[in-house]
Enzyme design. Structure first.
Site, PDB file in Angstrom:
ATOM      1  N   LYS A 171       1.364   3.822  -3.007  1.00  0.00           N
ATOM      2  CA  LYS A 171       0.448   5.339  -2.530  1.00  0.00           C
ATOM      3  C   LYS A 171       1.522   6.271  -3.085  1.00  0.00           C
ATOM      4  O   LYS A 171       1.513   7.299  -3.787  1.00  0.00           O
ATOM      5  CB  LYS A 171      -0.021   5.468  -1.673  1.00  0.00           C
ATOM      6  N   TYR A 220       0.958  -1.182   0.055  1.00  0.00           N
ATOM      7  CA  TYR A 220       0.049   0.222   0.568  1.00  0.00           C
ATOM      8  C   TYR A 220       0.252   1.495  -0.131  1.00  0.00           C
ATOM      9  O   TYR A 220       0.763   2.475  -0.833  1.00  0.00           O
ATOM     10  CB  TYR A 220      -1.125   0.004   0.698  1.00  0.00           C
TER      11      TYR A 220
END
Length: 417
Positions: free
Chosen positions: A180, A176
Site C-alpha cells: 500500500k 499489505y
C-alpha cells in the site's frame, strides 16, 4: 485489524450517502452528469461510495471481480473485471471523468500472508490503473490508501501529513502495508502527468484507519466470531494506547470532497496531496469494543497478557499457517502487524482534510453499529459449545508449546516499542 455487509442494502446506501449528497447536489445541477468508476466496487467501501455518488447524480461504474451482495442503486452499473487485466480496464475507463481506486487485497487475517497476490493486486493493479487513466485521458484519480503506510510499530501521536514520513519499506512485517505504501507513492508521483491530446492527470490519496459502519463484514464479524469462541478472554497493551477509526459515511464524504478538490473550480487544491481521514476521535481498542462484548452477552477480556507473548504467538501462527497451507488452512487469530496496531498508539490529525477539502465528519456511536449487527445475526446459532471449549484448551496448550519454541528461535523477537 484493517476492514466487507447483512440487512437492507437500500438502508445502508441511504445512511452512507446522505451528507455527500447534500454537498454535491448544487454542483451537479450546474454541470453535466459526470461518469465515475470505482475499483473494488463490489466491497463495502467501494459499493457505499458508488451508491452515494449515484444518488448525487453521477453515472457510476462499479468494477470488481466479486459481484456486490447488495442491490445496485439506480445510476450504477457493475463490471466484473480484474484490476490486473489492462485490456478490461481500458474498456471500462472509456469516457470516465474520475476514478476512485479502492481495490486492494491482504487487509486482515490470513489474507495478509498471501504475498504474491497482495503484490500483484496492490502494486501491479495500481500501476495499471494509473497507466490506463493516462491512456484514456481520465483527469482525476483518488487512491484509497491506509495509515499503515507510515505506521510500522513505532508510536505516532496526532501525526500529520508533513511531519510523519513513510515507514521504511524493508521494515514492514506485512505485505499489505508495504505494498500500500508503494501504491500510495506511485499515485502521488503520477500527479501532473500530461494526458494525450492535452490536459493533466490530477491525483491524491486518502489514508483512513479501520472502517466500521452498518453491514461492515470484515472487522466486526471477525472479532464477534472470536468472542463467541472465547478466544478473546485476554487483553494486551497499555490501557492508554490509542488509535483512530472511521465510519464508512465519513470516509465516503472524504472521497466525494477529494474528487471535487481535484477540479479547476476548487483550484486543484488536492492535486498531489495526501490526507489522513478519520472520525476525529482517538480510542482504546478494548474500551471501544466494550459494546460488542456486552451485546453478545460475554464478559470483557480480563486476563492481561504481555504484548511480547502475543507478538511471539502471532509470529509462530504466521509461520505455522504458511507451513501448513498446502495441507490444511490454519487461520491466524492475530498477525504481527495487527498486534502492533492494537498495542502501539498511532493517531492522526485531520486538520488538513478539514481545511483543504471541507471535510466535516459526523458523530457516530459504535454501539449503534453493534446493535444493528446483533439484530441481523440474532437468528443465527451462537454461543460456545463444550466441543469448542475443549478445542480452545487444546489450542492453548499447543500455543504454550509453540511459545516456548519461539523463544529459542532467531528472527522471532518482537518489535514493539
Amino acid at each position: 485489524m484493517k476492514p466487507n455487509p447483512a440487512g437492507s442494502s437500500s438502508e445502508a446506501c441511504t445512511a452512507v450517502g446522505r451528507a455527500p449528497q447534500q454537498k454535491t447536489q448544487a454542483t451537479h445541477r450546474q454541470a453535466p452528469q459526470q461518469k465515475v468508476l470505482v475499483t473494488g466496487g463490489g466491497g463495502y467501501l467501494g459499493f457505499s461510495l458508488g451508491s452515494s455518488l449515484a444518488k448525487s447524480g453521477s453515472s457510476v461504474l462499479l468494477l470488481d471481480l466479486r459481484r456486490p451482495q447488495w442491490e445496485l442503486s439506480p445510476g450504477t452499473e457493475f463490471i466484473q473485471a480484474d484490476v490486473r487485466d489492462e485490456e478490461a480496464l481500458y474498456r471500462a475507463f472509456e469516457g470516465v471523468d474520475c476514478v476512485f481506486h479502492v481495490a486492494s487485497y491482504g487487509m486482515s487475517g490470513a489474507e495478509k500472508l498471501q504475498k504474491e497476490q497482495i503484490e500483484s493486486i496492490n502494486v501491479g493493479g495500481t500501476k495499471l490503473v494509473i497507466n490506463v487513466c493516462v491512456r484514456r485521458r481520465v483527469p482525476r484519480l483518488i487512491y484509497t490508501s491506509t495509515v499503515n503506510v507510515v505506521f510500522g510499530g513505532k508510536p505516532i501521536e496526532e501525526g500529520d501529513e508533513d511531519s510523519v514520513p513513510y515507514f521504511p519499506l524493508e521494515k514492514h512485517v506485512d505485505h499489505y502495508s508495504r505494498t500500500k505504501a508503494i501504491a500510495d507513492q506511485l499515485t502521488l508521483m503520477a500527479n501532473g502527468t500530461p494526458l494525450p491530446g492535452g490536459g493533466t492527470l490530477r491525483t491524491c490519496v486518502l489514508r483512513p484507519p479501520g472502517i466500521y459502519g452498518p453491514e461492515e463484514q470484515r472487522h466486526l464479524p471477525r472479532v464477534a466470531s472470536h468472542i463467541k469462541k472465547r478466544l478473546f478472554m485476554f487483553r494486551f497493551g497499555n490501557r492508554r494506547t490509542r488509535m483512530n477509526w472511521v465510519h464508512v459515511h465519513n470516509l465516503v464524504q472524504a472521497h466525494v470532497l477529494a474528487a471535487e478538490a481535484l477540479t479547476a473550480a476548487k483550484g486543484y487544491v488536492a492535486s498531489g496531496q495526501a490526507y489522513y481521514i478519520n472520525d476525529g476521535e482517538s480510542v482504546n481498542l478494548f474500551e471501544w469494543m466494550a459494546p460488542l462484548f456486552e451485546k453478545l452477552g460475554y464478559s470483557q477480556p480480563w486476563i492481561q497478557v504481555p504484548t511480547s507473548w502475543v507478538y511471539l504467538t502471532a509470529a509462530v501462527l504466521e509461520y505455522l499457517h504458511l507451513a501448513l497451507r498446502p495441507i490444511y488452512g490454519v487461520p491466524p487469530l492475530l498477525t504481527r502487524s495487527e498486534v502492533r496496531s492494537v498495542a502501539v498508539t498511532h493517531t492522526f490529525q485531520i486538520a488538513k482534510a478539514r481545511a483543504q477539502l471541507g471535510y466535516a465528519p459526523d458523530k457516530f456511536r459504535f454501539a449503534d453499529v453493534v446493535e444493528q449487527y446483533v439484530r441481523s445475526t440474532s437468528q443465527r446459532p451462537c454461543g460456545c459449545s463444550a466441543r469448542t471449549l475443549l478445542r480452545l484448551l487444546l489450542g492453548l496448550l499447543l500455543l504454550l508449546g509453540l511459545l516456548a519454541l519461539a523463544l529459542h528461535l532467531p528472527g522471532l523477537q518482537p518489535y514493539i516499542v
